[in-house]
Scaffold this motif. Structure first.
Motif, mmCIF file in Angstrom:
data_model
loop_
_atom_site.group_PDB
_atom_site.id
_atom_site.type_symbol
_atom_site.label_atom_id
_atom_site.label_comp_id
_atom_site.label_asym_id
_atom_site.label_seq_id
_atom_site.Cartn_x
_atom_site.Cartn_y
_atom_site.Cartn_z
ATOM 1 N N LEU A 39 0.777 -1.181 0.140
ATOM 2 C CA LEU A 39 -0.046 0.055 0.040
ATOM 3 C C LEU A 39 0.991 1.331 0.073
ATOM 4 O O LEU A 39 0.583 2.217 -0.626
ATOM 5 C CB LEU A 39 -0.965 -0.074 1.106
ATOM 6 N N THR A 40 2.007 1.141 0.438
ATOM 7 C CA THR A 40 2.950 2.472 0.533
ATOM 8 C C THR A 40 3.636 2.628 -0.814
ATOM 9 O O THR A 40 4.198 3.814 -0.910
ATOM 10 C CB THR A 40 4.051 2.307 1.590
ATOM 11 N N ALA A 141 -2.892 -6.635 -1.545
ATOM 12 C CA ALA A 141 -3.815 -5.349 -1.698
ATOM 13 C C ALA A 141 -2.930 -4.432 -2.900
ATOM 14 O O ALA A 141 -1.966 -4.524 -2.924
ATOM 15 C CB ALA A 141 -3.544 -4.649 -0.168
ATOM 16 N N ASP A 142 -3.844 -3.859 -3.531
ATOM 17 C CA ASP A 142 -3.340 -3.447 -4.783
ATOM 18 C C ASP A 142 -3.226 -1.739 -4.600
ATOM 19 O O ASP A 142 -4.317 -1.138 -4.600
ATOM 20 C CB ASP A 142 -4.343 -3.677 -6.014
ATOM 21 N N PRO A 143 -2.135 -1.312 -4.608
ATOM 22 C CA PRO A 143 -1.883 0.070 -4.456
ATOM 23 C C PRO A 143 -2.617 0.955 -5.478
ATOM 24 O O PRO A 143 -3.013 2.204 -5.310
ATOM 25 C CB PRO A 143 -0.502 0.298 -4.273
ATOM 26 N N SER A 144 -2.322 0.683 -6.786
ATOM 27 C CA SER A 144 -2.617 1.308 -7.838
ATOM 28 C C SER A 144 -4.325 1.492 -7.785
ATOM 29 O O SER A 144 -4.976 2.459 -8.116
ATOM 30 C CB SER A 144 -2.429 0.614 -9.059
ATOM 31 N N LEU A 145 -4.864 0.212 -7.646
ATOM 32 C CA LEU A 145 -6.453 0.051 -7.459
ATOM 33 C C LEU A 145 -6.870 0.850 -6.362
ATOM 34 O O LEU A 145 -8.071 1.862 -6.452
ATOM 35 C CB LEU A 145 -6.915 -1.401 -7.246
ATOM 36 N N ALA A 146 -6.207 1.066 -5.447
ATOM 37 C CA ALA A 146 -6.478 2.021 -4.019
ATOM 38 C C ALA A 146 -6.310 3.255 -4.430
ATOM 39 O O ALA A 146 -7.408 4.202 -4.331
ATOM 40 C CB ALA A 146 -5.661 1.646 -3.046
ATOM 41 N N ALA A 147 -5.428 3.829 -5.389
ATOM 42 C CA ALA A 147 -5.284 5.074 -5.789
ATOM 43 C C ALA A 147 -6.408 5.633 -6.757
ATOM 44 O O ALA A 147 -6.914 6.802 -6.809
ATOM 45 C CB ALA A 147 -4.026 5.378 -6.502
ATOM 46 N N PRO A 169 -12.265 -9.713 -1.278
ATOM 47 C CA PRO A 169 -11.880 -8.977 -0.263
ATOM 48 C C PRO A 169 -10.340 -9.205 -0.119
ATOM 49 O O PRO A 169 -9.732 -10.108 -0.430
ATOM 50 C CB PRO A 169 -12.498 -9.936 0.851
ATOM 51 N N GLY A 170 -9.715 -8.101 0.237
ATOM 52 C CA GLY A 170 -8.388 -8.151 0.489
ATOM 53 C C GLY A 170 -7.388 -7.277 -0.839
ATOM 54 O O GLY A 170 -6.314 -7.229 -0.734
ATOM 55 N N LEU A 171 -8.130 -7.144 -1.747
ATOM 56 C CA LEU A 171 -7.374 -6.297 -2.792
ATOM 57 C C LEU A 171 -7.550 -4.806 -2.923
ATOM 58 O O LEU A 171 -6.706 -4.249 -3.071
ATOM 59 C CB LEU A 171 -8.029 -6.681 -4.228
ATOM 60 N N ALA A 172 -8.521 -4.246 -2.253
ATOM 61 C CA ALA A 172 -8.743 -2.879 -2.393
ATOM 62 C C ALA A 172 -9.618 -2.310 -0.938
ATOM 63 O O ALA A 172 -10.374 -3.094 -0.388
ATOM 64 C CB ALA A 172 -9.529 -2.239 -3.585
ATOM 65 N N SER A 252 -3.099 -7.354 -8.912
ATOM 66 C CA SER A 252 -4.250 -7.936 -8.462
ATOM 67 C C SER A 252 -4.749 -8.789 -9.738
ATOM 68 O O SER A 252 -5.193 -10.083 -9.483
ATOM 69 C CB SER A 252 -5.405 -7.009 -8.093
ATOM 70 N N VAL A 253 -4.518 -8.596 -11.204
ATOM 71 C CA VAL A 253 -5.148 -9.250 -12.042
ATOM 72 C C VAL A 253 -4.145 -10.540 -12.444
ATOM 73 O O VAL A 253 -4.769 -11.523 -12.645
ATOM 74 C CB VAL A 253 -5.093 -8.482 -13.602
ATOM 75 N N ASP A 254 -2.983 -10.171 -12.058
ATOM 76 C CA ASP A 254 -1.914 -11.493 -12.120
ATOM 77 C C ASP A 254 -2.468 -12.539 -11.128
ATOM 78 O O ASP A 254 -2.419 -13.752 -11.174
ATOM 79 C CB ASP A 254 -0.553 -11.204 -11.776
ATOM 80 N N VAL A 255 -2.895 -12.125 -9.725
ATOM 81 C CA VAL A 255 -3.129 -12.972 -8.841
ATOM 82 C C VAL A 255 -4.449 -13.978 -9.360
ATOM 83 O O VAL A 255 -4.455 -15.053 -9.173
ATOM 84 C CB VAL A 255 -3.583 -12.296 -7.579
#
Length: 548
Positions: A39-40, A141-147, A169-172, A252-255
C-alpha cells in the motif's frame, strides 16, 4: 485533500474471528509487512496502522513497528469503542467470505473490522478528509487500484460519501469521507447501514450508484477471497508465491489469473463449505422434489459417523457447515448433539436449514445451547394458497409464527442464539409474493433471503423466473468451495446429484480432505478450468454454477 488508509491491527483475532496470522510469513516476510509495503507504493494517501487501546496496545505497536521497520507507515492507538454488534456482523458474513458483499443484514467485507469512531480519530490526527479501510491480512492489496478508487471518491464526493469497488476482499479498501465517520460512530453503525434497503424509503443499490467504482471485470467476477485469515488462505498465498505470483510484485489481475489457471491451488486442501444431510426422512417437501424426497430409504446419520466426518476437517478452522439436504434435519432425534459435535470440531459456523413445520421453543432451545450459528426457514410463500400449492398442505401461519418466535427470542444482539433467516425461492408462480415477503420479513428475522430456483441440472421442472448467472459460462464456483454428504455418509461432487449417480466415497471412513482431492474431483475441476462442461454429465444442464 488528504487521505489515509487504516489497517485495524489485532495480533490475536482477525476480522472473521479466527486467530490472527499477521506475523506468519509469505515469501520471507510477515503478512502484515506485505500488506503495508504494497500500500505504501502509492503516494496518493498515507498508510495508518490502527490499534485499539488496552493493556496490550503498547506491545502490539512495538511488534508492528518491528515488522514494518523501514516502511513509511503511521501508527495510531485509539480508546474509541468498537460497534457493539461486531459479532453479529462477523457471523452474518461467514457464508459469503469470498465476496465483498452478500452477508446477512447487508454486511460486507468492510463490516468485519474497523471501528468508525477510531477511524474518525485517525482522520482528525492526520488531517485526512478521506479514510480508507482494509484488513491488515491483505498481502495482495493493490496500491494502484486503491489510488484509482480514491480519485473516483474525490471526483464523486458530492454524490457519494462512501466509495467501494466490487473486487475480492483483500484487494482494495473502501473509502469514507471523514465527515460521515462521526455520525456512523455516534449511531454505532458501519458500512452495512449505507447498503440497507428500507421499504419506506427505497433507494438504488449502492453498486449501481456513484459510490461504486467499476474496476477491471476480471477482478469483479473473481470468486476468491485474498486475505490471510486462515491456514488455508496462507497455504494458497504461499503456493501463489511459489508460482512466481509474489506479493512483492504481482498486480491483482496476475493473482486472479493465476488462481484461474491453477485450480488445484484455488480448491485448497479441503472445501470451505460442507453440506451434510442429517436425515433422509421428510415431513414436507416442495412438490417438485416430493418424488425424490419421499421415495428414498429413511436413514438417520449416526452421531458417531458425523463426528468422524467433521473431525476430519478439525485442523482447518475456516470451514462452515450446513445441515440440510433433501431431508428435514429436525426429524433427527439427536440433531442438537450433531450441532454440538460440529462446534466441538472447531468449525467456523454451523447452519441448519429447515421447512420449519417442526420448529418449536423446545427444539430452538436445544439448538441454541448446542451452538447453532444460523437457522434458516424455507417458508417459500407469503399466502396460504401459494404455500398449499408448494407443499401440498396448509400451515403457513404456524411456520411464520415459529420463525418469528425464534427471532424474538434472540432479543436483537444476543448472539448466543442463532441468527434467523426466512427464505423464498424465485419461482414463476411465487413471483408476485416475493416483494411483500421480503418487506414483511425484513423486520421479523435477521435476514430475508430470495434464493434462485434450482432445477437440479434439469432433473426437475424448471420453474425459475430467471436464473442468477452470467451470460457467459464460467467454471463452477461450487466445485472449488463446497462438498455434499448425504445421510448415509456418502459424499458427492455437489448437491445437484440427487439421483446419486457419482458417489465419491464414504466421508465417515475416508474423511473430507481425501474425498475433496480425490482423482475425480481433481479431473472435474481441471475440466471446468479448461472450459469443458461435459466431463460430468450433470454440469451440461446445470444452471446453478455462478454462486458458491
Amino acid at each position: 485533500m488528504s487521505a489515509i488508509i487504516c489497517l485495524p491491527v489485532d495480533f490475536r483475532v482477525n476480522s472473521v474471528g479466527l486467530p490472527a496470522l499477521l506475523s506468519e510469513e509469505v515469501e520471507g516476510a510477515p503478512v502484515l509487512y506485505h500488506t503495508a509495503s504494497r500500500l505504501t507504493l502509492s503516494d496518493a494517501y498515507k498508510v495508518v496502522l490502527l490499534f485499539a487501546d488496552g493493556p496490550e496496545a503498547a506491545a502490539d505497536v512495538k511488534r508492528a513497528r518491528d515488522i514494518c521497520r523501514g516502511l513509511a507507515v503511521e501508527y495510531c492507538t485509539s480508546a474509541a469503542a468498537d460497534v457493539p454488534n461486531r459479532e453479529f456482523l462477523r457471523r452474518g458474513r461467514l457464508w459469503s467470505l469470498s465476496s465483498w458483499r452478500g452477508g446477512m443484514g447487508w454486511t460486507t467485507y468492510y463490516d468485519e473490522a474497523g471501528a468508525p469512531a477510531a477511524m474518525a480519530e485517525a482522520a482528525e490526527k492526520f488531517g485526512a478528509d478521506a479514510v480508507g479501510l482494509i484488513t491488515p491480512d491483505s498481502p495482495y492489496a493493490d496500491p494502484s487500484l486503491a489510488a484509482q478508487l480514491l480519485a473516483w471518491h474525490y471526483d464523486r464526493i458530492r454524490k457519494a460519501r462512501v466509495t467501494v469497488t466490487g473486487v475480492p476482499p483483500g484487494l482494495a479498501p473502501a473509502f469514507f469521507s471523514a465527515d460521515i465517520l462521526k455520525p456512523l460512530a455516534e449511531y454505532k453503525l458501519t458500512l452495512a447501514a449505507s447498503m440497507a434497503y428500507k421499504p419506506s424509503a427505497p433507494q438504488r443499490d449502492l453498486a449501481t450508484t456513484e459510490a461504486h467504482y467499476e474496476s477491471d471485470i476480471e477482478l469483479r467476477t473473481a470468486p476468491w477471497r485474498l486475505t490471510a485469515h486462515s491456514l488455508r488462505q496462507l497455504e494458497m498465498m504461499r503456493a501463489l508465491a511459489h508460482l512466481g505470483v509474489s506479493p512483492r510484485s504481482a498486480n491483482s489481475v496476475d493473482v486472479v489469473r493465476a488462481l484461474e489457471a491453477h485450480p488445484e491451488i484455488a480448491a485448497g486442501a479441503l472445501p470451505s463449505k460442507i453440506e451434510i444431510e442429517p436425515t433422509s426422512r421428510v415431513d414436507a417437501a416442495p412438490f417438485y422434489l416430493r418424488d425424490f424426497a419421499e421415495t428414498r430409504r429413511p436413514v438417520d446419520m449416526p452421531v458417531e459417523a458425523f463426528r468422524h466426518i467433521v473431525n476430519s476437517v478439525r485442523p482447518h478452522r475456516d470451514v462452515v457447515l450446513s445441515l440440510e439436504g433433501l431431508g428435514e434435519p429436525l426429524l433427527h432425534e439427536r440433531i442438537s448433539e450433531i450441532v454440538a459435535a460440529a462446534k466441538e470440531a472447531g468449525l467456523l459456523g454451523v447452519h441448519l436449514g429447515t421447512y420449519g413445520r417442526l420448529l418449536d421453543e423446545s427444539i430452538l432451545g436445544r439448538l441454541s445451547a448446542a451452538g447453532l450459528s444460523i437457522l434458516s426457514v424455507a417458508i417459500g410463500a407469503h399466502t396460504e394458497d401459494t404455500y398449499q400449492k408448494l407443499f401440498g398442505a396448509g400451515g403457513l401461519r404456524e411456520v411464520q409464527a415459529a420463525a418469528e418466535a425464534a427471532f424474538a427470542a434472540r432479543k436483537g444482539v444476543d448472539v448466543t442464539r442463532p441468527l434467523v433467516v426466512a427464505e423464498i425461492a424465485k419461482m414463476r408462480f411465487v413471483e408476485p409474493e416475493i416483494e411483500p415477503f421480503f418487506d414483511y420479513w425484513l423486520t421479523r428475522c435477521d435476514w430475508p433471503v430470495i434464493r434462485p430456483f434450482n432445477d437440479f441440472a434439469g432433473q426437475v421442472e424448471d420453474l425459475a423466473t430467471i436464473h442468477m448467472r452470467t451470460s457467459k459460462r464460467i467454471p463452477c464456483r461450487k466445485i472449488f468451495a463446497e462438498l455434499y454428504v448425504d445421510a448415509e455418509g456418502i459424499a458427492y461432487p455437489c448437491r445437484q446429484d440427487i439421483r446419486k449417480t457419482h458417489p465419491l466415497g464414504n466421508a465417515a471412513e475416508e474423511g473430507i480432505p481425501r474425498l475433496w482431492r480425490c482423482e475425480f474431483m481433481e479431473k472435474l475441476r481441471a475440466a471446468h478450468a479448461a472450459g469443458d462442461y461435459e466431463f460430468f454429465p450433470l454440469c451440461r444442464e446445470c444452471k446453478d454454477w455462478y454462486y458458491a
